[in-house]
Design an enzyme around this catalytic site. Structure first.
Site, short mmCIF file in Angstrom:
data_model
loop_
_atom_site.label_atom_id
_atom_site.label_comp_id
_atom_site.label_asym_id
_atom_site.label_seq_id
_atom_site.Cartn_x
_atom_site.Cartn_y
_atom_site.Cartn_z
N SER A 132 0.73 -1.35 0.04
CA SER A 132 -0.06 0.19 0.04
C SER A 132 0.90 1.20 0.04
CB SER A 132 -0.97 0.07 1.33
OG SER A 132 -0.15 -0.16 2.33
N LYS A 158 4.09 -11.36 3.43
CA LYS A 158 2.59 -11.79 3.00
C LYS A 158 2.37 -11.85 1.52
CE LYS A 158 -0.51 -8.37 3.42
NZ LYS A 158 -1.30 -7.96 2.07
N GLU A 212 -0.72 -12.29 -1.56
CA GLU A 212 -2.17 -11.92 -1.94
C GLU A 212 -2.77 -13.17 -2.79
OE1 GLU A 212 -3.20 -8.35 -3.71
OE2 GLU A 212 -2.29 -7.02 -2.13
N GLU A 256 -9.85 -8.60 3.28
CA GLU A 256 -10.00 -7.12 2.92
C GLU A 256 -11.43 -6.85 2.16
OE1 GLU A 256 -7.91 -3.54 0.69
OE2 GLU A 256 -6.76 -5.45 0.94
#
EC number: 2.1.2.11
Length: 258
Positions: free
Chosen positions: A45, A113, A115, A183
């Site tokens: 992000s 991490k 996705e 999310e």
């Protein structure tokens, strides 16, 4: 004592909520660590509020490693996790191994991490975990799939989507992920996933029933000129900083400083 991944399963069993914030440099890392965050995420992000990209997609592995090294210097207590950026892990499990290995070796992070929850990602996570690399999963709205989703739209609203996301979360747990970010999905779905899994869920825009919550710290501090609808701003540092800088400029021009 610094927090390790083993605390997270314990906290879920105890019903102790997990607080997660992001950081992108030494100062932000120092502050969120001092604030008591359980996990500090060097998230992709940072591509938007820190580097000015329109999405997370342009962010490179070299860029996020650069920021993660600075974050590591500021984090003393929290668990530190680094996002693997787009195309650093999707090509093959071997490519993911090299990217994740660099993240741990070069930055001192304790986990990475990834996705997505489809079969190839679950296979990759299992490959990394078997090699001793802790992995956090991420399902629901996955920003690296921005173009596929047609924007930052809520996921899991239809029955088919909800079933798919639940199945993905289960697959990631079976692959060995120690925690999963949920999310921008409906709260009811997040609750179902959280009750189904034995590993903790960390929600962002996923309602109050997750085992923990994460926000992008620039949103918490009010630094960005835009934030998602599910974020919460606790202080408007952007306006305060602009006003302070304006006052400095005025003092210089009127010769009241120094």
């Amino acid at each position: 004592m610094a927090i390790t991944i083993h605390k997270f399963a314990q906290w879920k069993q105890e019903g102790r909520p997990i607080a997660v914030l992001t950081a992108w440099d030494f100062l932000s890392a120092q502050m969120v660590d001092a604030a008591g965050a359980d996990l500090v995420l060097v998230g992709d992000s940072l591509a938007m509020p820190v580097l000015g990209y329109e999405t997370t997609l342009p962010l490179t592995l070299e860029e996020i490693l650069h920021h993660a090294k600075a974050v590591r210097r500021g984090v003393k207590q929290a668990l530190m996790v680094v996002d693997l950026p787009f195309l650093s892990y999707q090509v093959s499990p071997q490519a993911a191994m090299l990217a994740a290995g660099r993240a741990l070796k070069e930055t001192g992070a304790q986990a990475v991490k990834l996705e997505g929850g489809y079969e190839a990602i679950a296979t990759t996570i299992a490959f990394l975990v078997q090699a001793g690399i802790p992995v956090m999963g991420h399902v629901g709205l996955t920003p690296q799939s921005y173009h596929q989703f047609g924007g930052f739209r809520q996921q899991g609203k239809s029955d088919d989507e909800a079933e798919r996301i639940l199945a993905e979360a289960i697959a990631l747990e079976k692959a060995g992920a120690f925690s999963i970010v949920l999310e921008h999905i409906p709260a009811k779905l997040a609750q179902q996933i959280s009750q189904t899994l034995t590993i903790p869920t960390i929600g962002i825009g996923a309602g109050p029933f997750c085992d923990g919550q994460v926000l992008v710290t620039s949103d918490v501090w009010g630094l960005s000129d835009w934030q998602p609808p599910f974020a919460k701003t606790y202080v408007n540092l952007r306006q305060q900083a602009i006003e302070a800088a304006q006052q400095f400029c005025e003092d210089v021009r009127t010769q009241t400083f120094p």
